[in-house]
Design a protein around this motif. Structure first.
Motif, PDB file in Angstrom:
ATOM      1  N   THR A 573       9.973 -41.271 -73.801  1.00 29.52           N
ATOM      2  CA  THR A 573      10.504 -40.639 -74.995  1.00 29.52           C
ATOM      3  C   THR A 573       9.937 -41.334 -76.225  1.00 29.52           C
ATOM      4  OG1 THR A 573      12.564 -39.869 -76.031  1.00 29.52           O
ATOM      5  CG2 THR A 573      12.537 -42.122 -75.225  1.00 29.52           C
ATOM      6  N   THR A 574      10.029 -40.653 -77.342  1.00 32.02           N
ATOM      7  CA  THR A 574       9.727 -41.276 -78.624  1.00 32.02           C
ATOM      8  C   THR A 574      11.042 -41.542 -79.328  1.00 32.02           C
ATOM      9  OG1 THR A 574       7.602 -40.141 -78.833  1.00 32.02           O
ATOM     10  CG2 THR A 574       8.572 -41.030 -80.843  1.00 32.02           C
ATOM     11  N   ALA A 575      11.340 -42.796 -79.554  1.00 37.81           N
ATOM     12  CA  ALA A 575      12.563 -43.173 -80.258  1.00 37.81           C
ATOM     13  C   ALA A 575      12.236 -43.364 -81.736  1.00 37.81           C
ATOM     14  CB  ALA A 575      13.142 -44.454 -79.677  1.00 37.81           C
ATOM     15  N   THR A 576      12.970 -42.675 -82.582  1.00 36.03           N
ATOM     16  CA  THR A 576      12.811 -42.844 -84.023  1.00 36.03           C
ATOM     17  C   THR A 576      13.960 -43.709 -84.527  1.00 36.03           C
ATOM     18  OG1 THR A 576      11.705 -40.713 -84.273  1.00 36.03           O
ATOM     19  CG2 THR A 576      12.643 -41.694 -86.254  1.00 36.03           C
ATOM     20  N   VAL A 577      13.621 -44.860 -85.082  1.00 38.89           N
ATOM     21  CA  VAL A 577      14.616 -45.793 -85.615  1.00 38.89           C
ATOM     22  C   VAL A 577      14.728 -45.539 -87.115  1.00 38.89           C
ATOM     23  CG1 VAL A 577      15.279 -48.208 -85.860  1.00 38.89           C
ATOM     24  CG2 VAL A 577      13.967 -47.468 -83.849  1.00 38.89           C
ATOM     25  N   HIS A 578      15.941 -45.265 -87.554  1.00 42.26           N
ATOM     26  CA  HIS A 578      16.213 -44.976 -88.959  1.00 42.26           C
ATOM     27  C   HIS A 578      16.921 -46.187 -89.565  1.00 42.26           C
ATOM     28  CE1 HIS A 578      15.706 -40.540 -88.059  1.00 42.26           C
ATOM     29  NE2 HIS A 578      16.050 -40.999 -86.860  1.00 42.26           N
ATOM     30  N   TRP A 579      16.252 -46.889 -90.463  1.00 42.81           N
ATOM     31  CA  TRP A 579      16.827 -48.069 -91.110  1.00 42.81           C
ATOM     32  C   TRP A 579      17.370 -47.673 -92.488  1.00 42.81           C
ATOM     33  CZ3 TRP A 579      16.674 -51.787 -87.570  1.00 42.81           C
ATOM     34  CH2 TRP A 579      15.576 -51.931 -86.715  1.00 42.81           C
ATOM     35  N   LEU A 580      18.599 -48.064 -92.787  1.00 40.93           N
ATOM     36  CA  LEU A 580      19.200 -47.849 -94.109  1.00 40.93           C
ATOM     37  C   LEU A 580      19.431 -49.206 -94.756  1.00 40.93           C
ATOM     38  CD1 LEU A 580      20.539 -45.701 -96.082  1.00 40.93           C
ATOM     39  CD2 LEU A 580      22.716 -46.421 -95.053  1.00 40.93           C
ATOM     40  N   ASP A 581      18.886 -49.421 -95.976  1.00 40.70           N
ATOM     41  CA  ASP A 581      19.039 -50.735 -96.595  1.00 40.70           C
ATOM     42  C   ASP A 581      20.241 -50.769 -97.535  1.00 40.70           C
ATOM     43  OD1 ASP A 581      18.309 -49.776 -99.151  1.00 40.70           O
ATOM     44  OD2 ASP A 581      16.203 -50.254 -98.855  1.00 40.70           O
ATOM     45  N   GLN A 582      20.488 -51.941 -98.098  1.00 48.29           N
ATOM     46  CA  GLN A 582      21.693 -52.156 -98.903  1.00 48.29           C
ATOM     47  C   GLN A 582      21.684 -51.364-100.208  1.00 48.29           C
ATOM     48  OE1 GLN A 582      21.467 -56.364 -99.109  1.00 48.29           O
ATOM     49  NE2 GLN A 582      19.693 -56.404-100.468  1.00 48.29           N
ATOM     50  N   ASP A 583      20.517 -50.875-100.634  1.00 46.40           N
ATOM     51  CA  ASP A 583      20.424 -50.079-101.848  1.00 46.40           C
ATOM     52  C   ASP A 583      20.430 -48.582-101.580  1.00 46.40           C
ATOM     53  OD1 ASP A 583      20.260 -52.347-103.532  1.00 46.40           O
ATOM     54  OD2 ASP A 583      18.131 -52.559-103.028  1.00 46.40           O
ATOM     55  N   GLY A 584      20.568 -48.182-100.319  1.00 45.68           N
ATOM     56  CA  GLY A 584      20.577 -46.770 -99.977  1.00 45.68           C
ATOM     57  C   GLY A 584      19.224 -46.209 -99.630  1.00 45.68           C
ATOM     58  N   GLY A 585      18.171 -47.033 -99.661  1.00 42.17           N
ATOM     59  CA  GLY A 585      16.852 -46.564 -99.253  1.00 42.17           C
ATOM     60  C   GLY A 585      16.737 -46.511 -97.742  1.00 42.17           C
ATOM     61  N   SER A 586      16.005 -45.541 -97.216  1.00 42.34           N
ATOM     62  CA  SER A 586      15.852 -45.431 -95.767  1.00 42.34           C
ATOM     63  C   SER A 586      14.392 -45.251 -95.401  1.00 42.34           C
ATOM     64  CB  SER A 586      16.673 -44.264 -95.205  1.00 42.34           C
ATOM     65  OG  SER A 586      16.166 -43.029 -95.647  1.00 42.34           O
ATOM     66  N   VAL A 587      14.013 -45.838 -94.292  1.00 42.89           N
ATOM     67  CA  VAL A 587      12.688 -45.671 -93.716  1.00 42.89           C
ATOM     68  C   VAL A 587      12.858 -45.414 -92.229  1.00 42.89           C
ATOM     69  CG1 VAL A 587      11.475 -47.101 -95.401  1.00 42.89           C
ATOM     70  CG2 VAL A 587      12.472 -48.158 -93.372  1.00 42.89           C
ATOM     71  N   THR A 588      11.853 -44.809 -91.620  1.00 39.34           N
ATOM     72  CA  THR A 588      11.887 -44.546 -90.186  1.00 39.34           C
ATOM     73  C   THR A 588      10.723 -45.245 -89.509  1.00 39.34           C
ATOM     74  OG1 THR A 588      10.601 -42.507 -90.403  1.00 39.34           O
ATOM     75  CG2 THR A 588      13.009 -42.315 -90.518  1.00 39.34           C
ATOM     76  N   GLU A 589      10.928 -45.542 -88.240  1.00 34.76           N
ATOM     77  CA  GLU A 589       9.909 -46.219 -87.436  1.00 34.76           C
ATOM     78  C   GLU A 589       9.916 -45.592 -86.053  1.00 34.76           C
ATOM     79  OE1 GLU A 589       8.939 -50.759 -85.778  1.00 34.76           O
ATOM     80  OE2 GLU A 589      10.521 -50.414 -87.261  1.00 34.76           O
TER      81      GLU A 589
END
Length: 664
Positions: A573-589
């Motif tokens: 599978t391809t797992a997409t990790v969604h990171w949310l930072d303390q300022d509300g910004g998000s990135v995916t990996e």
């Protein structure tokens, strides 16, 4: 450790075998409502729903969720009510969610931080049901669950998407039926509103639980977690726990009731009505006789504490089952272990990812013990049914599966077995357990203190290492007492949290009861600083195709603290990790996982929540599920700090079934 889309495995197991709901949408169980005290001036939808259901019986229309029914208008006058047919269920996003965080002990001098967050747009845009799956090249199907924020070219959400600090007043937010809030147990007001896309953070006072509640678009993907950290003597250790959904049945696997161990069973009720709880406990010789473990009342919007040693004395390797009537409940087991004046660690056992024992379960890896340390890693198993179980153990590594024939285990029914995992292959990221009878399981790590002579404490050290004068754990309470957040008719100590969040303890009947929730009297600074041990537990779970996730309090609360994410998959599978930072910004990996493999990732600095979604090899969502855990680790001059938590499935979908009169 996972199965693609919850299809039957090679052992013939079904979704029911794995403890999931038949629709494949994660653990079964109803969504709960906010406590009555939070809903002042707002719709009390539980009671309103019951009234509507009664009225619907007269007019021929009623609605319920989570496996309930939707009854349409009468199509034929005089149709017999018993002659009904049901249409295939429709999978829809959840419209309400409540998560419970246990908090710490009233007597502990430890900090407890709770973080809550709504899902970012990258999570909420994932399809929710087989009928809504899409290829990666198609337009995403928006799923209610998070307030969208504009994204810049690098995929990070702009801070401009965050609601301004001087936005709507809390009073206005409290009148809105939608949105999410972070609320203290027993709190008389509406708590703290979540203002997406950023997380909300709250320091918990001693003895208080916290609830993360969401309505409408805020419910799908809602997450929360707490991190408790103690650095002084008598409370030293780190404990990470996800905030979990309440259920009518929950299992806690972990802990060890030896001398010097304090095991506090924390029951929390995010609903509007009292809930009655029964506790059953198993040990190595089978289910044990309990004392006062039935008829335990958890107040609405409140918390009730019970020493496990009082309910089931002398159980050294416990498994606890909690069942509730009158509504769902959440259960955690807070651990604190001390041998004389030597701290051996703290931890929290969270509910397993299944609402019932299952035949095909998986465990994420624990954090690594310090190099050169003396430590033990133990698998604890229980087959609570009437049949014995044969359990096959497979290690999942970065290079693939490694069967462990020496760990094939015959498990007597109703008896706990512990298996030493000291010889696992290098790079193990998880375990898969397959059994011919339903089981529950967890893995625990115990790190011994380093062998060294105690050092004389400096003035600063002495101030930071207060302990009870007799050297006993500061959190011990009399075995026959319990702590609750609202009055009850038994001998429980009652703690009411006023609107300002401060904890005030009252003791009905006797002065002795009040002393159990107060800081230890006559505490003195220890003249010597001793090396310390640590412990951690992760619970087994049943992977689902739904997203998993958790909030993440700041690991910097741990001396030298850092966080890592471990994830494993059985099917590619391809797992997409969604990171949310303390300022509300998000990135995916994106993480590509081959069959029977796993990965260990460093958590980016400033991350305050994480979600994992999957796609299959064709790019359709959802793909095969993953099993994951967050690790927090650090160290000071006395020894290591270790904490871990299995990522639970987030509130996501529910099934609504349509029932119509049968045509003769």
């Amino acid at each position: 450790m996972t199965t693609s889309d919850l299809a039957p495995d090679d052992d013939g197991s079904s979704p029911e075998d794995r403890g999931t709901s038949p629709d494949g949408g994660g653990p079964a169980g109803a969504t709960v409502a906010p406590p009555r005290s939070w809903a002042a001036g707002r719709s009390r939808w539980w009671r309103t729903g019951l009234a509507a259901l009664a009225l619907a019986g007269l007019v021929g229309a009623a609605t319920a969720v989570d496996g309930g029914t939707l009854v349409g208008p009468e199509e034929r006058p005089g149709t017999d009510d018993a002659a009904m047919t049901s249409a295939p269920g429709e999978v829809v996003p959840v419209g309400s969610a409540a998560l419970a965080c246990p908090g710490g002990s009233e007597a502990e001098d430890a900090t407890v931080e709770v973080v809550a967050a709504q899902a970012p747009q990258s999570v909420s845009s994932v399809g929710t049901a087989p009928g809504s799956r899409q290829s990666s090249g198609s337009s995403p199907q928006a799923v209610p669950g998070a307030a969208p924020a504009p994204e810049d070219e690098d995929g990070r959400e702009d801070e401009d998407g965050r609601e301004d600090e001087d936005g709507p007043e809390d009073e206005e937010a409290g009148e809105n039926d939608e949105g999410a809030r972070l609320v203290l147990s027993g709190d008389a007001d509406d708590g703290q509103a979540l203002r997406p896309p950023g997380p909300s953070i709250l320091d918990l006072p001693g003895g208080s639980a916290a609830f993360v509640v969401g309505e409408g678009d805020a419910a799908p993907g809602l997450v929360g977690a707490q991190l408790a950290v103690g650095t002084g003597a008598g409370v030293r250790g780190a404990a990470l726990a996800p905030c979990v959904r309440a259920a009518e049945e929950q299992w806690l696997v972990g802990g060890g009731g030896g001398a010097g161990a304090t095991e506090l069973l924390v029951l929390t009720n995010p609903g509007p009505d009292p809930v009655t709880v029964t506790v059953r406990v198993w040990g190595v010789d089978g289910e044990v006789a309990t004392t006062g473990a039935t008829g335990l009342v958890v107040p609405p919007g409140g918390r009730a504490d019970h020493q496990l040693a009082a309910l089931a004395p002398g159980v050294e390797a416990p498994v606890v089952a909690v069942s509730a009537t009158g509504g769902p409940v959440a259960a955690h087991l807070n651990l604190l272990v001390r041998d004389g004046t030597t701290d051996l660690g703290a931890g929290t056992v969270a509910p397993a990812g299944t609402v019932a024992p299952a035949k095909d379960i998986a465990l994420p890896a624990l954090p690594s013990a310090p190099d050169g340390s003396s430590h033990r890693t133990t698998l604890r198993l229980l087959a609570p049914g009437e049949e014995e179980a044969v359990v096959d153990v497979t290690a999942l590594t970065e290079d693939g599966a490694v069967r462990l024939p020496d760990l094939v285990t015959r498990l007597a029914s109703g008896r706990i077995l512990e298996v030493d995992l000291g010889d696992l292959p290098a790079g193990t990221t998880g375990l898969r357990l397959r059994s011919d009878a339903p089981v529950v399981a967890a893995v625990g790590l115990e790190v011994d203190p380093q062998e060294s002579e105690p050092q004389e404490a400096s003035v600063d050290d002495a101030a930071a290492t207060d302990a009870a004068a007799d050297g006993s754990a500061a959190t011990d309470a009399p075995d026959d007492e319990a702590v609750a957040t609202e009055p009850s008719r038994d001998e429980a100590v009652v703690t009411d949290a006023p609107a300002d969040g401060a904890a005030v303890t009252t003791a009905p009947g006797t002065d002795t009861a009040g002393a159990t929730a107060s800081p230890p009297q006559g505490s003195v600074a220890e003249p010597l600083v001793r090396t310390a041990g640590e412990l951690a537990w992760v619970s087994a779970t049943v992977p689902t195709a739904d997203p998993v996730g958790t909030a993440l309090p700041d690991p910097a609360a741990v001396p030298g603290g850092a966080a890592r994410l471990v994830l494993s998959a059985v099917d590619a599978t391809t797992a997409t990790v969604h990171w949310l930072d303390q300022d509300g910004g998000s990135v995916t990996e994106d993480v590509e996982l081959a069959n029977d493999t796993g990965r260990l990732l460093d958590v980016p600095a400033g991350t305050r929540a994480v979600w994992i979604t999957t796609t299959d090899p064709r790019g359709a969502a959802p793909g095969a599920g993953v099993v994951a855990a967050v690790h927090v680790s650090g160290a000071d001059g006395r020894g290591p700090f270790l904490a871990a938590a299995t990522l639970p499935a987030v509130p996501w979908t529910t099934t609504v079934t349509t029932v119509r009169p049968a045509v003769p």
